[in-house]
Design a protein around this motif. Structure first.
Motif, PDB file in Angstrom:
ATOM      1  N   GLY A 236      37.768  32.033  28.215  1.00 26.77           N
ATOM      2  CA  GLY A 236      38.264  30.440  27.774  1.00 26.77           C
ATOM      3  C   GLY A 236      39.542  31.209  27.160  1.00 26.77           C
ATOM      4  O   GLY A 236      40.662  31.514  27.739  1.00 26.77           O
ATOM      5  N   ASP A 237      39.605  31.446  25.601  1.00 26.82           N
ATOM      6  CA  ASP A 237      40.641  32.062  24.614  1.00 26.82           C
ATOM      7  C   ASP A 237      39.887  34.016  24.771  1.00 26.82           C
ATOM      8  O   ASP A 237      41.388  34.412  23.577  1.00 26.82           O
ATOM      9  N   GLU A 238      39.548  34.240  25.279  1.00 32.02           N
ATOM     10  CA  GLU A 238      38.618  35.781  25.747  1.00 32.02           C
ATOM     11  C   GLU A 238      40.570  36.142  25.844  1.00 32.02           C
ATOM     12  O   GLU A 238      40.850  36.184  26.706  1.00 32.02           O
ATOM     13  N   LYS A 239      41.201  37.325  24.919  1.00 29.35           N
ATOM     14  CA  LYS A 239      41.816  37.798  25.903  1.00 29.35           C
ATOM     15  C   LYS A 239      41.894  39.319  26.887  1.00 29.35           C
ATOM     16  O   LYS A 239      40.490  39.396  27.145  1.00 29.35           O
ATOM     17  N   ALA A 240      42.225  38.879  28.202  1.00 28.38           N
ATOM     18  CA  ALA A 240      42.055  39.535  29.247  1.00 28.38           C
ATOM     19  C   ALA A 240      43.162  39.972  29.919  1.00 28.38           C
ATOM     20  O   ALA A 240      43.999  39.664  29.871  1.00 28.38           O
ATOM     21  N   LEU A 241      42.850  41.231  31.333  1.00 26.59           N
ATOM     22  CA  LEU A 241      44.062  41.151  31.721  1.00 26.59           C
ATOM     23  C   LEU A 241      43.538  40.414  33.517  1.00 26.59           C
ATOM     24  O   LEU A 241      42.641  41.370  34.087  1.00 26.59           O
ATOM     25  N   VAL A 242      44.306  40.289  34.047  1.00 21.93           N
ATOM     26  CA  VAL A 242      44.361  39.570  35.426  1.00 21.93           C
ATOM     27  C   VAL A 242      45.191  40.373  35.853  1.00 21.93           C
ATOM     28  O   VAL A 242      46.252  39.934  36.469  1.00 21.93           O
ATOM     29  N   HIS A 243      44.230  41.396  36.448  1.00 18.68           N
ATOM     30  CA  HIS A 243      45.372  41.874  37.704  1.00 18.68           C
ATOM     31  C   HIS A 243      44.923  41.525  39.168  1.00 18.68           C
ATOM     32  O   HIS A 243      43.862  42.021  40.017  1.00 18.68           O
ATOM     33  N   ALA A 244      45.397  41.180  39.891  1.00 22.29           N
ATOM     34  CA  ALA A 244      45.812  40.761  41.470  1.00 22.29           C
ATOM     35  C   ALA A 244      46.584  41.692  42.172  1.00 22.29           C
ATOM     36  O   ALA A 244      47.679  42.037  42.099  1.00 22.29           O
ATOM     37  N   HIS A 245      45.655  41.615  43.710  1.00 23.66           N
ATOM     38  CA  HIS A 245      46.554  42.888  44.747  1.00 23.66           C
ATOM     39  C   HIS A 245      47.167  41.461  45.532  1.00 23.66           C
ATOM     40  O   HIS A 245      46.220  40.521  46.315  1.00 23.66           O
ATOM     41  N   GLU A 246      48.349  41.795  46.062  1.00 23.59           N
ATOM     42  CA  GLU A 246      49.265  41.348  47.623  1.00 23.59           C
ATOM     43  C   GLU A 246      49.661  39.855  46.676  1.00 23.59           C
ATOM     44  O   GLU A 246      48.985  38.760  46.529  1.00 23.59           O
ATOM     45  N   PRO A 247      50.956  39.471  46.363  1.00 20.67           N
ATOM     46  CA  PRO A 247      51.726  38.149  46.190  1.00 20.67           C
ATOM     47  C   PRO A 247      51.145  36.968  46.996  1.00 20.67           C
ATOM     48  O   PRO A 247      50.369  36.513  46.613  1.00 20.67           O
ATOM     49  N   TYR A 248      51.232  37.411  48.158  1.00 19.78           N
ATOM     50  CA  TYR A 248      50.285  36.068  49.037  1.00 19.78           C
ATOM     51  C   TYR A 248      49.069  36.151  48.913  1.00 19.78           C
ATOM     52  O   TYR A 248      48.893  34.459  48.987  1.00 19.78           O
ATOM     53  N   TYR A 249      48.274  36.859  48.332  1.00 18.61           N
ATOM     54  CA  TYR A 249      46.643  36.385  47.977  1.00 18.61           C
ATOM     55  C   TYR A 249      46.533  35.739  46.222  1.00 18.61           C
ATOM     56  O   TYR A 249      46.169  35.864  45.863  1.00 18.61           O
ATOM     57  N   HIS A 250      48.212  35.517  45.849  1.00 20.50           N
ATOM     58  CA  HIS A 250      47.679  34.971  44.086  1.00 20.50           C
ATOM     59  C   HIS A 250      48.755  34.706  43.521  1.00 20.50           C
ATOM     60  O   HIS A 250      49.239  34.639  42.346  1.00 20.50           O
ATOM     61  N   TYR A 251      49.867  34.064  44.430  1.00 24.36           N
ATOM     62  CA  TYR A 251      51.099  33.669  44.026  1.00 24.36           C
ATOM     63  C   TYR A 251      50.501  32.030  42.748  1.00 24.36           C
ATOM     64  O   TYR A 251      51.714  31.858  41.724  1.00 24.36           O
TER      65      TYR A 251
END
Length: 435
Positions: free
Chosen positions: A91-106
């Motif tokens: 929800g509104d919980e503060k979080a860092l979304v760290h994704a790898h490789e543009p093709y898999y997280h665009y």
């Protein structure tokens, strides 16, 4: 967990790829459940549905499923499921979304762009072409479905020239027809930060200097994307496992390790460890060089790991291994890390001739060097920090031998350079081992 998300994944299909076998838009009914594994105080979440559970032995869909089997969209479903799960669970919980490789997280940066509690870092990981694109109507439909009202940039046709066909042979740039959008543009424009694995990796992706793509790149929209988002780029680094860098590692019995492979422990030994990607990893040139030096009479061992779930069917590679079966150990299956460590620690040199600067052997080369294997590696920017250079004996602080960067398939210049370096390295070990 009690998470259960039932929805229909809307996929707008590119008719030039999916043809008449599939409608213009298909919906895949999915019910996603979530599972949590708590390990040493860290919560690991796993998502499951019919599409995500497909291909358990290989994770990523085979490229030949494109246009033929909707399992090709497994990684796209993962993006959508992850976005929906993070929204529902945190929800509104503060979080860092760290994704790898543009093709898999665009989709992820755009999906969280309007959420002030979610910061998105996109890591450029495997150096896919910076101009890699996906079907624009597919992206528009999914962002609408995800309630992410992001204005996509106007489509701008790429200038077509006689260089275009050649560029595709370098694997640095591919041409797309109208109705496509760049995945790196989506990530760079909407992520909060863009992460790279090494200083040279970031430098390479900035201007492609010294490559056949350098001049054409300046004419493309991606050149502007890089400069527009330069303030977001940073080098996050790439970690080598603690086992490899521990001050006290288990002793390795070289004679036992190499003897078990049918090799002579008294001979100079060369090690290669990578997934089987014959173009990106320079493996065709590697086998050409190995075949040449052994045919010319070099007494040396080669422990060559080319990881492939489907084995290695290339008749040339099989022929080389059979011709020199008392000098080459070829392995393609997954094995325990301890076994790989033993191979590397029992070797004198490690071979990493990556091409097209698509892949940087950051972990594999660093691991092998950490246990004492002197590198013979491509002088590409992403691996420059490892210190292998053209003249290692005359360069203070050098760690090993460099071979030329390569942007051609079946590159005879690279094969020649590898053969020379292998001969030089073996002679150095034989004649001046203290060096």
């Amino acid at each position: 967990l009690d998470h259960e998300d039932t929805y229909e994944l809307p996929l707008v299909l590119d008719p030039d790829i999916w043809g008449e076998r599939f409608p213009a838009e298909v919906g895949i009914p999915l019910t996603t459940t979530a599972h949590r594994l708590r390990l040493d105080g860290v919560d690991l979440y796993f998502l499951s549905n019919e599409l995500l559970d497909a291909l358990p032995d290989r994770f990523y869909p085979p490229y030949d499923s494109k246009g033929h089997d909707l399992v090709f969209f497994k990684s796209l479903a993962y993006q959508v499921d992850t976005i929906r799960f993070v929204r529902a669970r945190f929800g509104d919980e503060k979080a860092l979304v760290h994704a790898h490789e543009p093709y898999y997280h665009y989709l992820m940066p755009a999906a969280f762009r309007a959420d002030p509690s979610k910061l998105v870092v996109g890591t450029v990981q495997s150096n896919m072409p910076i101009t890699k694109k996906v079907y624009r109507p597919e992206v528009e439909r999914l962002l609408e479905f995800l309630d992410a009202p992001v204005a996509l940039p106007a489509e701008r046709p790429s200038p077509v020239s006689v260089r275009s066909a050649y560029q595709q042979r370098t694997h640095l740039h591919y041409e797309y027809g109208p109705g496509h959008i760049g995945v790196y543009d989506l990530v760079a424009d909407h992520a909060d930060l863009v992460d790279f694995l090494s200083p040279g990796h970031l430098e390479f992706y900035t201007d492609f200097a010294g490559t056949p793509f350098e001049e054409p790149f300046r004419e493309l929209p991606g050149y502007e994307t890089v400069r527009r988002n330069a303030h977001k780029s940073f080098v996050g680094g790439c970690a080598i496992g603690a086992r490899w860098t521990a001050p006290e590692r288990p002793a390795v019995d070289r004679a036992a390790v190499l003897g078990a492979l049918g090799l002579d422990p008294a001979l100079p030994t060369f090690f290669h460890n990578a997934r089987y990607a014959v173009n990106h990893k320079g493996q065709l040139e590697l086998f050409r060089a190995v075949d040449r030096v052994l045919t010319d009479g070099l007494a040396a061992n080669f422990v060559l790991r080319c990881l492939s779930d489907d084995g290695i069917g290339d008749p040339y590679i099989r022929e080389v291994v059979e011709r020199h079966k008392d000098r080459i150990h070829l392995e393609c299956e997954r094995v325990a890390e301890e076994r790989i460590m033993a191979y590397a620690a029992s070797s004198d040199f490690c071979l990493f001739p990556s091409k097209f600067e698509m892949d940087t052997f950051l972990i594999a080369q660093g691991e092998a060097m950490a246990v004492g294997a002197v590198p013979i590696a491509t002088a590409q920017l992403g691996m420059a920090h490892f210190g292998h250079v053209a003249d290692p004996l005359g360069t203070p602080g050098a760690t090993g031998f460099a071979v030329n960067r390569s942007f051609a398939e079946d590159d005879s210049l690279l094969a020649d350079a590898l053969a020379r370096r292998i001969q030089e390295a073996a002679a150095l070990l034989r004649e001046r081992p203290e060096e």
